[in-house]
Design a protein around this motif. Sequence first.
Motif, PDB file in Angstrom:
ATOM      1  N   HIS A 217       1.105  -1.322  -0.111  1.00 62.32           N
ATOM      2  CA  HIS A 217       0.049  -0.071   0.125  1.00 62.32           C
ATOM      3  C   HIS A 217       0.468   0.790  -0.352  1.00 62.32           C
ATOM      4  N   LEU A 218       0.839   2.432  -1.611  1.00 61.32           N
ATOM      5  CA  LEU A 218       1.163   3.300  -0.879  1.00 61.32           C
ATOM      6  C   LEU A 218       3.173   3.246  -1.368  1.00 61.32           C
ATOM      7  N   ARG A 219       2.590   1.519  -1.973  1.00 61.14           N
ATOM      8  CA  ARG A 219       4.649   1.700  -2.030  1.00 61.14           C
ATOM      9  C   ARG A 219       4.940   2.274  -3.548  1.00 61.14           C
ATOM     10  N   VAL A 220       5.711   3.756  -3.899  1.00 61.87           N
ATOM     11  CA  VAL A 220       6.199   3.922  -5.430  1.00 61.87           C
ATOM     12  C   VAL A 220       7.475   2.956  -5.663  1.00 61.87           C
ATOM     13  N   ILE A 221       6.888   2.711  -7.506  1.00 63.53           N
ATOM     14  CA  ILE A 221       7.511   1.211  -7.814  1.00 63.53           C
ATOM     15  C   ILE A 221       8.138   2.071  -8.523  1.00 63.53           C
ATOM     16  N   ARG A 287       9.071  15.010  -4.162  1.00 66.85           N
ATOM     17  CA  ARG A 287       8.183  16.018  -2.979  1.00 66.85           C
ATOM     18  C   ARG A 287       7.660  14.607  -1.795  1.00 66.85           C
ATOM     19  N   MET A 288       7.816  13.508  -2.255  1.00 67.81           N
ATOM     20  CA  MET A 288       7.269  12.497  -1.114  1.00 67.81           C
ATOM     21  C   MET A 288       8.850  12.236  -0.418  1.00 67.81           C
ATOM     22  N   GLY A 294       9.583   2.167   0.831  1.00 67.43           N
ATOM     23  CA  GLY A 294       9.708   2.211  -0.225  1.00 67.43           C
ATOM     24  C   GLY A 294       8.127   3.027  -0.280  1.00 67.43           C
ATOM     25  N   ARG A 295       7.264   3.107   0.583  1.00 69.89           N
ATOM     26  CA  ARG A 295       5.413   3.648   0.956  1.00 69.89           C
ATOM     27  C   ARG A 295       5.718   5.164   1.200  1.00 69.89           C
ATOM     28  N   GLU A 296       4.489   5.943   0.987  1.00 71.84           N
ATOM     29  CA  GLU A 296       4.885   6.489   0.546  1.00 71.84           C
ATOM     30  C   GLU A 296       3.846   7.668   2.528  1.00 71.84           C
TER      31      GLU A 296
END
Lengths: 404, 112
Positions: A217-221, A287-288, A294-296
């Motif tokens: 959940h909310l991971r940026v890949i 910006r994150m 790696g999750r926001e």
Amino acid sequence: MPSILTRLLKSKNYEKMSLDQLIDEYIALYAKNAQSNFNDLLSELMIFLEKYDQNISPETVESIFASKIASSSMSAVPNSAVLIPLIYEKSMLEGITAPKVTVQFGAADERAIKALESRMMWVGNDSSKRTQEKLKSIFADVYEGKYTHDELMQALRENFAQYADMEVQKLKVAADFNLRQGRNLGTLSRAIEQGDTYVQIVAKMDGKTTNVCRSMHLRVIKVATLKKQLDAIVNATSVDAAKEASNLSFSKIGVWSATPPPNFGIPPYHMGCRTIIRQMSAEQVERMSLDEFGREYEILDKATYDKIRTKQDHLSASKLKSVEALEKETFGSIAKEGVHANDPTKRVIWGSNGFMGILDKNGKIETIYKPKKGLDAFHDTTNEVYFDKLEQSFKAKVKKWLGL
Amino acid sequence: MARTLTIDIWGLDWYIESTTKGDDEAYEFPLIGNYSVVDGKITHLHDYMLSEKLLKRCVEFGGPFLEHCSFVYIPRNKDGELVQKDGKVIEGDFIDALVFIYKEFEKKAKNG
């Protein structure tokens, strides 16, 4: 020129209108002014509705608004790049009660759907040509907006009357999996086509959310890391190859590495999975703040920031000088993670620094503090611990010793 | 004379605070986010959310939770600023104060 909202307020007795009527009226006015920016219009409506009825959540308004536009026959409604992802996301996250999606799919989606239709997976033991043709036709109807996901069950029941209810249910699960995978592949294909570098994974957080979805959940890949799996799924020529490429092996344990394993990352991650892919611009990602995996994450609001900065159980319980440093230290080295005992939409994180962080379903930090009784407090706050770094490293060592 | 403490509810964190410093580290106390006890008297309590489970735990523990005090409560607005004009005083023991906080959270949940 007066805004659409001003015209609406002047022309109608809006206070007597139901929310439904109000949005109908707004869309009718909107259609006459289709050149305007969709986002501005939606924001304007949100602000107004906040004053009109405080019990209506922005998500509800957004969903009703999107569904009404989606099911509208008004030619003036633009098939905008903003609207389609919005409807996708809402319908995927809200599950089978989602509205019909009657907007046209882009070329990227069509390719993904076509690839999926070229082979059927998990449709019980019946792999006859006739069954496959029937399923293909039902899938096509869903994609063209003839059925909502709710109506899909009924269509399967009618088309497969000779099957027992259980079999129809299995077909429904299989069909739902294929549809969701198709749409996620579509989003990913679109991201690749538009040159995006990253995508974000978004799960529906509630009491039913699985460990793998919580871990993703909310991971940026990076899009590039998903390309291999995308190709493997789209090019699968057999049920076994498609199953292998879909990679459902992490559904119970979750994924606890900064970079997802090879051939993994595209949802659905299990049968009945509601997790989706969201397109991300490089500017957004810059910006994150991202946690160890790696999750926001982001502080909820200024008030929460002030609370953590000034109250004695938070920042001052550490040796750090800023809230940002405390966030980074806590979320940069996660020792344990679990589901909040009083609210399953919240994640409870135990940092290696002895601080506990609680995040809402959108990854917003609601608090970070150092409980006096340490881990006992963490276990008291959670009803299920789905990640334990120590346990995982012990298991990995045992596997190594055993040569597995 | 009854002691005066303050109740502060900020987001889903809540605090019962006093100006007394120090802490009897060895004092046995029920499991709660943070606490300080000096000379057998509660000087500080803090946790995130307040469950029925925690309330029961405090009731069962009794002892310092039964001390009668004045609790001054000043609510905060959405920006976290104290709204002095809406302040109130709750007379009772710590259990009364915890029940008050519990009800405030219920009200918050109802009003979104």
